[in-house]
Write an enzyme that holds these catalytic residues in place. Structure first.
Site, PDB file in Angstrom:
ATOM      1  N   GLY A  45       0.852  -1.194   0.000  1.00 43.21           N
ATOM      2  CA  GLY A  45       0.000   0.000   0.000  1.00 43.21           C
ATOM      3  C   GLY A  45       0.878   1.231   0.000  1.00 43.21           C
ATOM      4  O   GLY A  45       2.068   1.152   0.305  1.00 43.21           O
ATOM      5  N   GLN A  50       2.689   9.978   1.939  1.00 38.74           N
ATOM      6  CA  GLN A  50       4.053   9.441   2.050  1.00 38.74           C
ATOM      7  C   GLN A  50       4.958   9.941   0.926  1.00 38.74           C
ATOM      8  O   GLN A  50       6.196   9.888   1.071  1.00 38.74           O
ATOM      9  CB  GLN A  50       4.021   7.906   2.026  1.00 38.74           C
ATOM     10  CG  GLN A  50       3.308   7.304   3.238  1.00 38.74           C
ATOM     11  CD  GLN A  50       3.228   5.801   3.148  1.00 38.74           C
ATOM     12  OE1 GLN A  50       2.283   5.275   2.570  1.00 38.74           O
ATOM     13  NE2 GLN A  50       4.204   5.108   3.706  1.00 38.74           N
ATOM     14  N   CYS A  91       5.919  -0.267   7.556  1.00 42.33           N
ATOM     15  CA  CYS A  91       5.587   1.000   6.898  1.00 42.33           C
ATOM     16  C   CYS A  91       6.744   1.442   6.016  1.00 42.33           C
ATOM     17  O   CYS A  91       7.898   1.436   6.460  1.00 42.33           O
ATOM     18  CB  CYS A  91       5.311   2.074   7.963  1.00 42.33           C
ATOM     19  SG  CYS A  91       4.812   3.650   7.263  1.00 42.33           S
ATOM     20  N   LEU A  92       6.449   1.816   4.793  1.00 40.99           N
ATOM     21  CA  LEU A  92       7.510   2.232   3.864  1.00 40.99           C
ATOM     22  C   LEU A  92       8.186   3.518   4.321  1.00 40.99           C
ATOM     23  O   LEU A  92       9.292   3.833   3.882  1.00 40.99           O
ATOM     24  CB  LEU A  92       6.933   2.394   2.450  1.00 40.99           C
ATOM     25  CG  LEU A  92       6.370   1.103   1.843  1.00 40.99           C
ATOM     26  CD1 LEU A  92       5.762   1.372   0.484  1.00 40.99           C
ATOM     27  CD2 LEU A  92       7.408  -0.004   1.781  1.00 40.99           C
ATOM     28  N   HIS A 133      -4.317   1.376   7.953  1.00 40.85           N
ATOM     29  CA  HIS A 133      -2.949   1.908   8.061  1.00 40.85           C
ATOM     30  C   HIS A 133      -2.777   3.078   7.085  1.00 40.85           C
ATOM     31  O   HIS A 133      -2.218   4.120   7.435  1.00 40.85           O
ATOM     32  CB  HIS A 133      -1.954   0.781   7.742  1.00 40.85           C
ATOM     33  CG  HIS A 133      -0.514   1.207   7.690  1.00 40.85           C
ATOM     34  ND1 HIS A 133       0.401   0.831   8.637  1.00 40.85           N
ATOM     35  CD2 HIS A 133       0.165   1.952   6.783  1.00 40.85           C
ATOM     36  CE1 HIS A 133       1.587   1.358   8.321  1.00 40.85           C
ATOM     37  NE2 HIS A 133       1.464   2.031   7.204  1.00 40.85           N
ATOM     38  N   GLU A 134      -3.335   2.918   5.853  1.00 37.30           N
ATOM     39  CA  GLU A 134      -3.205   3.994   4.844  1.00 37.30           C
ATOM     40  C   GLU A 134      -4.067   5.198   5.227  1.00 37.30           C
ATOM     41  O   GLU A 134      -3.642   6.347   5.065  1.00 37.30           O
ATOM     42  CB  GLU A 134      -3.625   3.472   3.456  1.00 37.30           C
ATOM     43  CG  GLU A 134      -2.899   2.228   2.953  1.00 37.30           C
ATOM     44  CD  GLU A 134      -1.387   2.326   2.995  1.00 37.30           C
ATOM     45  OE1 GLU A 134      -0.730   1.277   3.052  1.00 37.30           O
ATOM     46  OE2 GLU A 134      -0.852   3.469   2.996  1.00 37.30           O
ATOM     47  N   HIS A 137      -2.313   7.407   7.520  1.00 33.29           N
ATOM     48  CA  HIS A 137      -1.353   8.299   6.850  1.00 33.29           C
ATOM     49  C   HIS A 137      -2.047   9.576   6.381  1.00 33.29           C
ATOM     50  O   HIS A 137      -1.501  10.675   6.529  1.00 33.29           O
ATOM     51  CB  HIS A 137      -0.709   7.617   5.635  1.00 33.29           C
ATOM     52  CG  HIS A 137       0.449   6.716   5.962  1.00 33.29           C
ATOM     53  ND1 HIS A 137       1.564   7.160   6.616  1.00 33.29           N
ATOM     54  CD2 HIS A 137       0.649   5.404   5.722  1.00 33.29           C
ATOM     55  CE1 HIS A 137       2.411   6.143   6.777  1.00 33.29           C
ATOM     56  NE2 HIS A 137       1.881   5.058   6.223  1.00 33.29           N
TER      57      HIS A 137
HETATM   58  O1  LIG Z   1       3.690   2.271   4.533  1.00 31.50           O
HETATM   59  C1  LIG Z   1       2.709   1.804   3.938  1.00 31.50           C
HETATM   60  O2  LIG Z   1       1.604   2.374   3.948  1.00 31.50           O
HETATM   61  C2  LIG Z   1       2.859   0.472   3.228  1.00 31.50           C
HETATM   62  C3  LIG Z   1       2.753  -0.704   4.203  1.00 31.50           C
HETATM   63  C4  LIG Z   1       1.293  -1.126   4.274  1.00 31.50           C
HETATM   64  C5  LIG Z   1       1.019  -2.142   5.365  1.00 31.50           C
HETATM   65  C6  LIG Z   1       1.554  -3.420   5.317  1.00 31.50           C
HETATM   66  C7  LIG Z   1       1.251  -4.342   6.321  1.00 31.50           C
HETATM   67  C8  LIG Z   1       0.427  -3.999   7.369  1.00 31.50           C
HETATM   68  C9  LIG Z   1      -0.082  -2.719   7.411  1.00 31.50           C
HETATM   69  C10 LIG Z   1       0.195  -1.803   6.409  1.00 31.50           C
HETATM   70  C11 LIG Z   1       3.574  -1.829   3.646  1.00 31.50           C
HETATM   71  O3  LIG Z   1       3.374  -2.300   2.548  1.00 31.50           O
HETATM   72  S1  LIG Z   1       4.808  -2.457   4.689  1.00 31.50           S
HETATM   73  C12 LIG Z   1       5.676  -3.678   3.763  1.00 31.50           C
HETATM   74  C13 LIG Z   1       4.884  -4.920   3.458  1.00 31.50           C
HETATM   75  O4  LIG Z   1       4.696  -5.238   2.303  1.00 31.50           O
HETATM   76  C14 LIG Z   1       4.266  -5.760   4.535  1.00 31.50           C
HETATM   77  C15 LIG Z   1       4.634  -5.615   5.851  1.00 31.50           C
HETATM   78  C16 LIG Z   1       4.028  -6.391   6.837  1.00 31.50           C
HETATM   79  C17 LIG Z   1       3.048  -7.307   6.503  1.00 31.50           C
HETATM   80  C18 LIG Z   1       2.676  -7.456   5.162  1.00 31.50           C
HETATM   81  C19 LIG Z   1       3.276  -6.686   4.188  1.00 31.50           C
HETATM   82 ZN   LIG Z   2       2.799   3.229   6.235  1.00 29.17          ZN
END
Ligand SMILES: O=C(O)C[C@@H](Cc1ccccc1)C(=O)SCC(=O)c1ccccc1
Ligand SMILES: [Zn+2]
Length: 170
Positions: A45, A50, A91-92, A133-134, A137
């Site tokens: 996401g 971001q 989170c990225l 989560h998004e 943000h």
């Molecule tokens: O920073 C962001 O919004 C992206 C974030 C979204 C997210 C992933 C997982 C749980 C909540 C929100 C990411 O993509 S983090 C990297 C990722 O691909 C990931 C991390 C943990 C679990 C599953 C995927």
């Molecule tokens: Zn995030």
């Protein structure tokens, strides 16, 4: 084009996103760039906040083949269950930091897609976790805000270290 992703604790990540009035050509380009940036950063996401664009725009792709991106414009999320479940989030904008966050794991999403068509879905599991989560943000909230002060300090130190290493790699 790849867009630079703001890193915690950049204060710009705390900006409240404003609603999208019209899906202009510029916004369509931003959507394409955000999807490309999300894939490049191996995320599932990405919120416009971001990449320092403070409008209510989210892209997501939970598919295996990374070939079905979803776009949510002016999203509204409503929990459909009281009880919260922990999920290991990342989170990225906070690279290499993962920790459990409790959220309702079934929500209703109301939004517009990139063509201005209405979206109204009930989702659960990772999709529900990710959209919340998004949404955070877009409201200037980062998942580390839910963690202890100690974990927030560790997250800041970790991000500083990761950014130094990335700088060296050039
Ligand atoms: O920073 C962001 O919004 C992206 C974030 C979204 C997210 C992933 C997982 C749980 C909540 C929100 C990411 O993509 S983090 C990297 C990722 O691909 C990931 C991390 C943990 C679990 C599953 C995927
Ligand atoms: Zn995030």
């Amino acid at each position: 084009a790849l867009l630079p992703i703001l890193s915690y604790p950049d204060p710009r990540l705390r900006t409240i996103a404003t609603p999208v009035k019209e899906v202009t050509a510029e916004i369509k380009t931003l959507i394409t760039d955000m999807i490309e940036t999300m894939y490049d950063a191996q995320g599932i996401g990405l919120a416009a906040s971001q990449v320092d664009h403070h409008i209510q725009l989210i892209v997501m792709d939970l598919s295996e083949d990374k070939d079905s991106p979803r776009v949510f414009i002016n999203p509204k999320v409503t929990p459909l269950v009281e009880e919260k479940q922990p999920y290991e989030e990342g989170c990225l904008s906070v690279p290499d930091v993962y920790d459990k966050v409790e959220r309702p794991n079934k929500v209703r999403i109301e939004a517009l897609d990139e063509n201005g068509n209405k979206i109204d879905e009930e989702v659960e599991g990772l999709l529900a976790v990710c959209i919340q989560h998004e949404m955070d943000h877009l409201n200037g909230v980062i998942f580390v805000d839910y963690l202890s002060r100690l974990k927030q300090t560790r997250a800041r130190d970790k991000v500083r270290k990761v950014l130094k290493i990335r700088e060296k790699q050039g």
